[in-house]
Design a protein around this motif. Structure first.
Motif, PDB file in Angstrom:
ATOM      1  N   PHE A  19       0.817  -1.217   0.000  1.00  0.00           N
ATOM      2  CA  PHE A  19       0.000   0.000   0.000  1.00  0.00           C
ATOM      3  C   PHE A  19       0.848   1.263   0.000  1.00  0.00           C
ATOM      4  O   PHE A  19       0.326   2.360  -0.199  1.00  0.00           O
ATOM      5  N   ARG A  20       2.159   1.113   0.214  1.00  0.00           N
ATOM      6  CA  ARG A  20       3.059   2.282   0.190  1.00  0.00           C
ATOM      7  C   ARG A  20       3.012   3.008  -1.146  1.00  0.00           C
ATOM      8  O   ARG A  20       3.383   4.181  -1.234  1.00  0.00           O
ATOM      9  N   CYS A  21       2.572   2.330  -2.206  1.00  0.00           N
ATOM     10  CA  CYS A  21       2.501   2.994  -3.516  1.00  0.00           C
ATOM     11  C   CYS A  21       1.438   4.106  -3.514  1.00  0.00           C
ATOM     12  O   CYS A  21       1.488   5.001  -4.359  1.00  0.00           O
ATOM     13  N   PHE A  22       0.499   4.049  -2.559  1.00  0.00           N
ATOM     14  CA  PHE A  22      -0.537   5.088  -2.472  1.00  0.00           C
ATOM     15  C   PHE A  22       0.079   6.473  -2.275  1.00  0.00           C
ATOM     16  O   PHE A  22      -0.173   7.394  -3.061  1.00  0.00           O
ATOM     17  N   GLY A 141      -3.816   0.378  -3.220  1.00  0.00           N
ATOM     18  CA  GLY A 141      -3.127   1.661  -3.066  1.00  0.00           C
ATOM     19  C   GLY A 141      -3.065   2.455  -4.355  1.00  0.00           C
ATOM     20  O   GLY A 141      -3.305   3.670  -4.367  1.00  0.00           O
ATOM     21  N   ASN A 142      -2.754   1.778  -5.454  1.00  0.00           N
ATOM     22  CA  ASN A 142      -2.678   2.473  -6.736  1.00  0.00           C
ATOM     23  C   ASN A 142      -4.048   2.923  -7.226  1.00  0.00           C
ATOM     24  O   ASN A 142      -4.187   4.011  -7.802  1.00  0.00           O
ATOM     25  N   LEU A 144      -6.759   3.632  -5.334  1.00  0.00           N
ATOM     26  CA  LEU A 144      -7.170   4.780  -4.521  1.00  0.00           C
ATOM     27  C   LEU A 144      -6.297   5.994  -4.787  1.00  0.00           C
ATOM     28  O   LEU A 144      -6.768   7.133  -4.777  1.00  0.00           O
ATOM     29  N   GLY A 145      -4.987   5.737  -5.041  1.00  0.00           N
ATOM     30  CA  GLY A 145      -4.077   6.847  -5.303  1.00  0.00           C
ATOM     31  C   GLY A 145      -4.437   7.603  -6.557  1.00  0.00           C
ATOM     32  O   GLY A 145      -4.409   8.843  -6.596  1.00  0.00           O
ATOM     33  N   ALA A 148      -7.535   9.585  -5.698  1.00  0.00           N
ATOM     34  CA  ALA A 148      -7.274  10.638  -4.709  1.00  0.00           C
ATOM     35  C   ALA A 148      -6.502  11.813  -5.303  1.00  0.00           C
ATOM     36  O   ALA A 148      -6.730  12.968  -4.921  1.00  0.00           O
ATOM     37  N   MET A 157      -2.980  12.993   1.178  1.00  0.00           N
ATOM     38  CA  MET A 157      -2.690  11.572   0.952  1.00  0.00           C
ATOM     39  C   MET A 157      -1.603  11.090   1.905  1.00  0.00           C
ATOM     40  O   MET A 157      -1.651   9.966   2.403  1.00  0.00           O
ATOM     41  N   PHE A 161      -2.004   8.011   4.768  1.00  0.00           N
ATOM     42  CA  PHE A 161      -1.102   6.870   4.907  1.00  0.00           C
ATOM     43  C   PHE A 161      -0.495   6.826   6.307  1.00  0.00           C
ATOM     44  O   PHE A 161      -0.248   5.740   6.844  1.00  0.00           O
ATOM     45  N   GLY A 244      -2.630   5.668 -12.392  1.00  0.00           N
ATOM     46  CA  GLY A 244      -3.073   4.872 -11.253  1.00  0.00           C
ATOM     47  C   GLY A 244      -3.635   3.525 -11.689  1.00  0.00           C
ATOM     48  O   GLY A 244      -3.325   2.486 -11.102  1.00  0.00           O
TER      49      GLY A 244
END
Length: 409
Positions: A19-22, A141-142, A144-145, A148, A157, A161, A244
Motif C-alpha cells: 500500500f506504500r505505492c498510495f 493503493g494504486n 485509490l491513489g 485521490a 494523501m 497513509f 493509477g
C-alpha cells in the motif's frame, strides 16, 4: 495457532508494504508539479531516497542478534511501521521504516519456512501468500491513489497513509512473538557472532553467486522511469488516473503471478523460470521503442491503453523473479542468520536499483533526451533492452530450485 498468527501478522505487514505505492504516487506529482523538478532530478531523488534500503544487512544482523523485551522480530516491525508515518518531507525516514519492517517480515518468512511443522510445499505457499498480500495492497493503493490525486492534495494523501501505518503499529505491538511458534534459538547471540555466521554463509558459492547474479541483473539495466513518467504526463498528457489504473493492472498481474506460480510453476527449475522472466522484460522494453515511435498509435491502439497494460506490466515484471529466487535462498539459508541473509538479498536489490537509476540518468544525458525533446528516447530504450539480455548469458549462477528441494528431502 502459530501458523494462523504468522499469516495474520505477515498479511498485514506485506499489505501495508504494498500500500506504500498510495503516497508514493503522490510524491511523484508533488515533486513534478509542486516543486517543478525536471525528469533527471526526479529520478535522482527517487533513487537517493532508497539509500536506507542499502543498509538492510545491518538491520538484519541487529534483528537476528539483539532482542527487545525477549523478542527480535515484532519490535522491529513496530518501529518500522511507526517510521513509515514520516513521508513528507522525510523520505529517508519513511524508507528507513520500510526497510526495518521488511527485514523483520522477510526473516519471519524464512524462519517459518525452516520450521519442522512446515513442509517444503507449505513454505512455498507462505511465500506466495505474502506476495498476494503485498500485491493486493499495491492494487488497492494504486487504485485509490489515482482517484485521490484528482480530488485531494498530496499532503492529504500523506496524512491518510500516516493513519494507516499508525494502525499497523498498534496492531503489531499487541502481538507476542511466542505466539508465532517460530523455531527456538538462543537469544542475544551477539552482533559479532551474527556477522561471522553471515560471513560464513557468503563464503559458500551456492549462496554468493546467485546473490551476485541477482544484483547484477538489476544494476546493469539503465532505468528510465523518471523520463518515461515525464514522457507520459508532459508529452502525451496522460492524467494521473490512467497512471493509477496502470499501476493497479501491474499489481493485479503480480497477484495473478503469485497464484499461478504457487499452483503451476513452482515445480519448474528457478534458473529456467528467472531466465524466461528476464527475456520477457527485454521484449517489453523493445516494445516501448515502438510505442514511443508511434507505431501502436498508428495501428489504432490508444496511448492510454498501452500505458495501462504494457507499462503497468513492465513495471512489476522486474519483481517477478524475486518470488522463485527468495524461495531458493530460503532453502539455502543457514539456521540462525535468516534475517541477515534475506536482508542482504534485499539490500543488494535496493543498491542495484539505485545504480540502475543513476545509469539511467547518465544514459538520458548521453543520448540527449530532455524534458522538452523526446526524439532520441527510442535509442535509449533500445540500449536498455539490450542491457537486459546480458545477464541471461551467466544464468548458470542461479541454483536449480528443484534439485535443492530433492536434496533437502
Amino acid at each position: 495457532m502459530g501458523s494462523s498468527s504468522i499469516r495474520e501478522l505477515l498479511g498485514l505487514g506485506y499489505w501495508v508494504q504494498g500500500f506504500r505505492c498510495f503516497p508514493w504516487l503522490a510524491v511523484n506529482f508533488f515533486l513534478k508539479d509542486g516543486l517543478n523538478v525536471d525528469s533527471s532530478t526526479l529520478q535522482l531523488l527517487q533513487n537517493s531516497a532508497n539509500l536506507p534500503m542499502v543498509a538492510k544487512p545491518l538491520y538484519g544482523v541487529i534483528s537476528d542478534a539483539v532482542y527487545i523485551s525477549g523478542q527480535h522480530r515484532i519490535p522491529y516491525i513496530a518501529i518500522g511501521s511507526k517510521l513509515l508515518s514520516f513521508l513528507n518531507p522525510f523520505l529517508l525516514f519513511h524508507n528507513l521504516g520500510a526497510s526495518l519492517a521488511e527485514v523483520a517480515n522477510d526473516a519471519i518468512v524464512a524462519e517459518a519456512g525452516k520450521s519442522s511443522s512446515l513442509s517444503s510445499s507449505s513454505s512455498s505457499e507462505l511465500q506466495s501468500f505474502v506476495w498476494i498480500a503485498s500485491s493486493a495492497g499495491g492494487a488497492i493503493g494504486n487504485l485509490l491513489g489515482g482517484i485521490a490525486l484528482s480530488n485531494f492534495s498530496p499532503q492529504s494523501m500523506f496524512l491518510f497513509f500516516a493513519i494507516v501505518s499508525s494502525l499497523q503499529f498498534l496492531i503489531t505491538i499487541s502481538v507476542r512473538e511466542r505466539s508465532l511458534d517460530l523455531p527456538k534459538r538462543a537469544s542475544n547471540s551477539g552482533i559479532t557472532k551474527q556477522l561471522l555466521q553471515l560471513s560464513a554463509a557468503l563464503r559458500k558459492p551456492e549462496i554468493a553467486r546467485p546473490i551476485a547474479w541477482l544484483a547484477a541483473s538489476y544494476a546493469i539495466i539503465p532505468a528510465l522511469t523518471g523520463t518515461m513518467f515525464y514522457y507520459q504526463t508532459q508529452h502525451l498528457k496522460i492524467n494521473s488516473s490512467v497512471l493509477g489504473i496502470s499501476k493497479v493492472f501491474g499489481q493485479a498481474a503480480m497477484l495473478v503471478w503469485s497464484v499461478v506460480y504457487n499452483r503451476r510453476l513452482k515445480s519448474i527449475p528457478a534458473r529456467k523460470l528467472i531466465a524466461a522472466i528476464q527475456t520477457t522484460m527485454a521484449l517489453l522494453m523493445a516494445s516501448d521503442v515502438l510505442f514511443v515511435r508511434g507505431v501502436y498509435r498508428n495501428m489504432g491502439v490508444p496511448d492510454s491503453l498501452y500505458v495501462v497494460v504494457f507499462s503497468g506490466l513492465l513495471e512489476v515484471l522486474y519483481f517477478f523473479k524475486l518470488l522463485p529466487f527468495n524461495i531458493v535462498m530460503a532453502q539455502l539459508c543457514p539456521p540462525g542468520c535468516e534475517g541477515s541473509l534475506m536482508a542482504l538479498v534485499a539490500s543488494a536489490v535496493a543498491l542495484s536499483f539505485i545504480i540502475s537509476g543513476y545509469l539511467g540518468i547518465a544514459l538520458v544525458s548521453i543520448v540527449g533526451v530532455t524534458g522538452d525533446d523526446f526524439s532520441r528516447l527510442p535509442r535509449g530504450l533500445l540500449i536498455q533492452a539490450l542491457c537486459t539480455m546480458v545477464p541471461i548469458y551467466w544464468a548458470s549462477c542461479i541454483p536449480d530450485g528443484k534439485k535443492l528441494a530433492e536434496k533437502k528431502e
